[in-house]
Design a protein around this motif. Structure first.
Motif, PDB file in Angstrom:
ATOM      1  N   HIS A   1      -7.682   7.865  -3.207  1.00 31.71           N
ATOM      2  CA  HIS A   1      -7.946   6.827  -4.210  1.00 31.71           C
ATOM      3  C   HIS A   1      -7.219   7.002  -5.529  1.00 31.71           C
ATOM      4  N   GLY A   2      -6.573   8.126  -5.760  1.00 29.11           N
ATOM      5  CA  GLY A   2      -5.820   8.306  -6.987  1.00 29.11           C
ATOM      6  C   GLY A   2      -6.635   8.830  -8.152  1.00 29.11           C
ATOM      7  N   ASP A   3      -7.947   8.958  -7.972  1.00 30.61           N
ATOM      8  CA  ASP A   3      -8.823   9.479  -9.032  1.00 30.61           C
ATOM      9  C   ASP A   3      -9.377  10.852  -8.679  1.00 30.61           C
ATOM     10  N   GLY A   4      -8.712  11.534  -7.724  1.00 31.02           N
ATOM     11  CA  GLY A   4      -9.197  12.844  -7.297  1.00 31.02           C
ATOM     12  C   GLY A   4     -10.256  12.773  -6.216  1.00 31.02           C
ATOM     13  N   THR A   5     -10.375  11.606  -5.574  1.00 32.03           N
ATOM     14  CA  THR A   5     -11.314  11.460  -4.462  1.00 32.03           C
ATOM     15  C   THR A   5     -10.586  10.827  -3.280  1.00 32.03           C
ATOM     16  N   ALA A   6     -11.158  10.998  -2.110  1.00 32.56           N
ATOM     17  CA  ALA A   6     -10.597  10.412  -0.893  1.00 32.56           C
ATOM     18  C   ALA A   6     -11.719  10.224   0.119  1.00 32.56           C
ATOM     19  N   ASP A   7     -11.483   9.327   1.047  1.00 32.93           N
ATOM     20  CA  ASP A   7     -12.394   9.090   2.173  1.00 32.93           C
ATOM     21  C   ASP A   7     -11.622   9.338   3.455  1.00 32.93           C
ATOM     22  N   GLY A   8     -12.323   9.836   4.474  1.00 34.69           N
ATOM     23  CA  GLY A   8     -11.671  10.065   5.755  1.00 34.69           C
ATOM     24  C   GLY A   8     -12.575   9.719   6.913  1.00 34.69           C
ATOM     25  N   ARG A   9     -11.956   9.210   7.956  1.00 36.90           N
ATOM     26  CA  ARG A   9     -12.645   9.002   9.240  1.00 36.90           C
ATOM     27  C   ARG A   9     -11.901   9.800  10.294  1.00 36.90           C
ATOM     28  N   TRP A  10     -12.658  10.420  11.163  1.00 38.94           N
ATOM     29  CA  TRP A  10     -12.105  11.268  12.216  1.00 38.94           C
ATOM     30  C   TRP A  10     -12.863  11.014  13.509  1.00 38.94           C
ATOM     31  N   ARG A  11     -12.211  11.238  14.637  1.00 33.06           N
ATOM     32  CA  ARG A  11     -12.874  11.241  15.929  1.00 33.06           C
ATOM     33  C   ARG A  11     -13.113  12.687  16.308  1.00 33.06           C
ATOM     34  N   LEU A  12     -14.357  13.017  16.611  1.00 39.17           N
ATOM     35  CA  LEU A  12     -14.747  14.366  17.025  1.00 39.17           C
ATOM     36  C   LEU A  12     -14.977  14.388  18.529  1.00 39.17           C
TER      37      LEU A  12
ATOM     38  N   ASP B   1     -16.193  11.104   6.082  1.00 37.23           N
ATOM     39  CA  ASP B   1     -16.220  12.158   5.073  1.00 37.23           C
ATOM     40  C   ASP B   1     -15.776  11.640   3.710  1.00 37.23           C
ATOM     41  N   LYS B   2     -16.178  12.391   2.688  1.00 38.95           N
ATOM     42  CA  LYS B   2     -15.707  12.171   1.326  1.00 38.95           C
ATOM     43  C   LYS B   2     -15.137  13.493   0.833  1.00 38.95           C
ATOM     44  N   TYR B   3     -14.019  13.404   0.126  1.00 40.00           N
ATOM     45  CA  TYR B   3     -13.316  14.581  -0.365  1.00 40.00           C
ATOM     46  C   TYR B   3     -13.146  14.468  -1.874  1.00 40.00           C
ATOM     47  N   VAL B   4     -13.015  15.627  -2.520  1.00 40.72           N
ATOM     48  CA  VAL B   4     -12.800  15.668  -3.962  1.00 40.72           C
ATOM     49  C   VAL B   4     -11.772  16.750  -4.261  1.00 40.72           C
ATOM     50  N   LEU B   5     -10.918  16.484  -5.228  1.00 41.35           N
ATOM     51  CA  LEU B   5      -9.901  17.433  -5.660  1.00 41.35           C
ATOM     52  C   LEU B   5     -10.483  18.282  -6.785  1.00 41.35           C
ATOM     53  N   ILE B   6     -10.590  19.607  -6.527  1.00 42.73           N
ATOM     54  CA  ILE B   6     -11.162  20.535  -7.497  1.00 42.73           C
ATOM     55  C   ILE B   6     -10.139  21.634  -7.763  1.00 42.73           C
ATOM     56  N   ASP B   7      -9.718  21.754  -9.001  1.00 43.14           N
ATOM     57  CA  ASP B   7      -8.740  22.779  -9.394  1.00 43.14           C
ATOM     58  C   ASP B   7      -7.524  22.795  -8.472  1.00 43.14           C
ATOM     59  N   GLY B   8      -7.043  21.612  -8.111  1.00 41.41           N
ATOM     60  CA  GLY B   8      -5.841  21.494  -7.304  1.00 41.41           C
ATOM     61  C   GLY B   8      -6.033  21.638  -5.809  1.00 41.41           C
ATOM     62  N   ALA B   9      -7.271  21.816  -5.358  1.00 42.77           N
ATOM     63  CA  ALA B   9      -7.544  21.982  -3.926  1.00 42.77           C
ATOM     64  C   ALA B   9      -8.535  20.917  -3.455  1.00 42.77           C
TER      65      ALA B   9
ATOM     66  N   MET C   1       0.848  -1.185   0.000  1.00 42.83           N
ATOM     67  CA  MET C   1       0.000   0.000   0.000  1.00 42.83           C
ATOM     68  C   MET C   1       0.888   1.241   0.000  1.00 42.83           C
ATOM     69  N   THR C   2       0.509   2.210  -0.781  1.00 47.81           N
ATOM     70  CA  THR C   2       1.244   3.477  -0.802  1.00 47.81           C
ATOM     71  C   THR C   2       0.344   4.583  -0.266  1.00 47.81           C
ATOM     72  N   PHE C   3       0.969   5.604   0.239  1.00 47.55           N
ATOM     73  CA  PHE C   3       0.243   6.726   0.804  1.00 47.55           C
ATOM     74  C   PHE C   3       0.633   8.001   0.079  1.00 47.55           C
ATOM     75  N   ASP C   4      -0.352   8.786  -0.308  1.00 53.35           N
ATOM     76  CA  ASP C   4      -0.102  10.099  -0.896  1.00 53.35           C
ATOM     77  C   ASP C   4      -0.077  11.093   0.265  1.00 53.35           C
ATOM     78  N   LEU C   5       1.093  11.233   0.859  1.00 53.00           N
ATOM     79  CA  LEU C   5       1.209  12.039   2.081  1.00 53.00           C
ATOM     80  C   LEU C   5       0.888  13.509   1.844  1.00 53.00           C
ATOM     81  N   GLN C   6       1.203  14.028   0.680  1.00 54.47           N
ATOM     82  CA  GLN C   6       0.880  15.425   0.385  1.00 54.47           C
ATOM     83  C   GLN C   6      -0.639  15.621   0.359  1.00 54.47           C
ATOM     84  N   ALA C   7      -1.351  14.709  -0.269  1.00 52.15           N
ATOM     85  CA  ALA C   7      -2.820  14.791  -0.303  1.00 52.15           C
ATOM     86  C   ALA C   7      -3.395  14.615   1.089  1.00 52.15           C
ATOM     87  N   ILE C   8      -2.856  13.677   1.845  1.00 47.60           N
ATOM     88  CA  ILE C   8      -3.362  13.439   3.208  1.00 47.60           C
ATOM     89  C   ILE C   8      -3.203  14.689   4.064  1.00 47.60           C
ATOM     90  N   GLU C   9      -2.038  15.325   3.990  1.00 45.98           N
ATOM     91  CA  GLU C   9      -1.828  16.555   4.769  1.00 45.98           C
ATOM     92  C   GLU C   9      -2.755  17.680   4.308  1.00 45.98           C
TER      93      GLU C   9
END
Length: 157
Positions: free
Chosen positions: A83-94, A116-124, A1-9
């Motif tokens: 996920h490498g397609d401009g989307t990501a999923d996240g779980r957090w403790r609130l 949560d679900k995230y999407v990459l839009i125009d580099g953000a 498994m690889t991690f996109d640490l820049q995207a995660i941060e």
């Protein structure tokens, strides 16, 4: 498994900005973290809030976090899958605290799990979907809030 640490941060930063925006009722910051098609589903022991579309979500949150409201939201323990397609999923403790001075100092204290679900839009990275379910919730009226300051109290009504 690889991690996109820049995207995660970058995704961590978006989530932290979301919490800051809610706690300070910073509408412009809140608007900036959401995708236009965002949806939310917050489920507690005493409420369920659902909304769709950035304008609707921001308006509802702006009304909820008014000058007579005290809040602090902290998210920890992120588990983020990019996920490498401009989307990501996240779980957090609130962990959160909220007191509504308009409602007889009604306090809600609790913990929840965000999914949560995230999407990459125009580099953000943006939040496309935010949902939480309570782990526990305590609701009570504070007889003597003894507040000496709170940030939302400095905002115009």
């Amino acid at each position: 498994m690889t991690f996109d640490l820049q995207a995660i941060e970058a995704i961590k930063r978006v989530k932290y900005e979301y919490c800051e925006a809610i706690d300070t009722c910073n509408v412009e910051l809140l608007r900036s973290v959401f995708a236009e098609d965002v949806s939310v589903d917050y489920q507690g022991g005493t409420y369920r809030f659902q909304a769709q579309g950035r304008d609707n979500v921001v308006k509802a949150l702006e009304q909820a976090f008014h000058p007579e409201f005290v809040a602090c939201h902290a998210v920890t323990m992120p588990i983020i899958d990019v996920h490498g397609d401009g989307t990501a999923d996240g779980r957090w403790r609130l962990i959160d605290y909220a007191m509504n001075l308009r409602e007889n100092n009604l306090v809600t204290v609790g913990a929840a799990v965000y999914r949560d679900k995230y999407v990459l839009i125009d580099g953000a990275w943006k939040i496309r979907h935010a949902a939480y379910t309570r782990i526990y919730e305590r609701v009570y009226n504070e007889t003597d809030p003894a507040l000496t300051a709170h940030i939302l109290g400095t905002k115009a009504a």
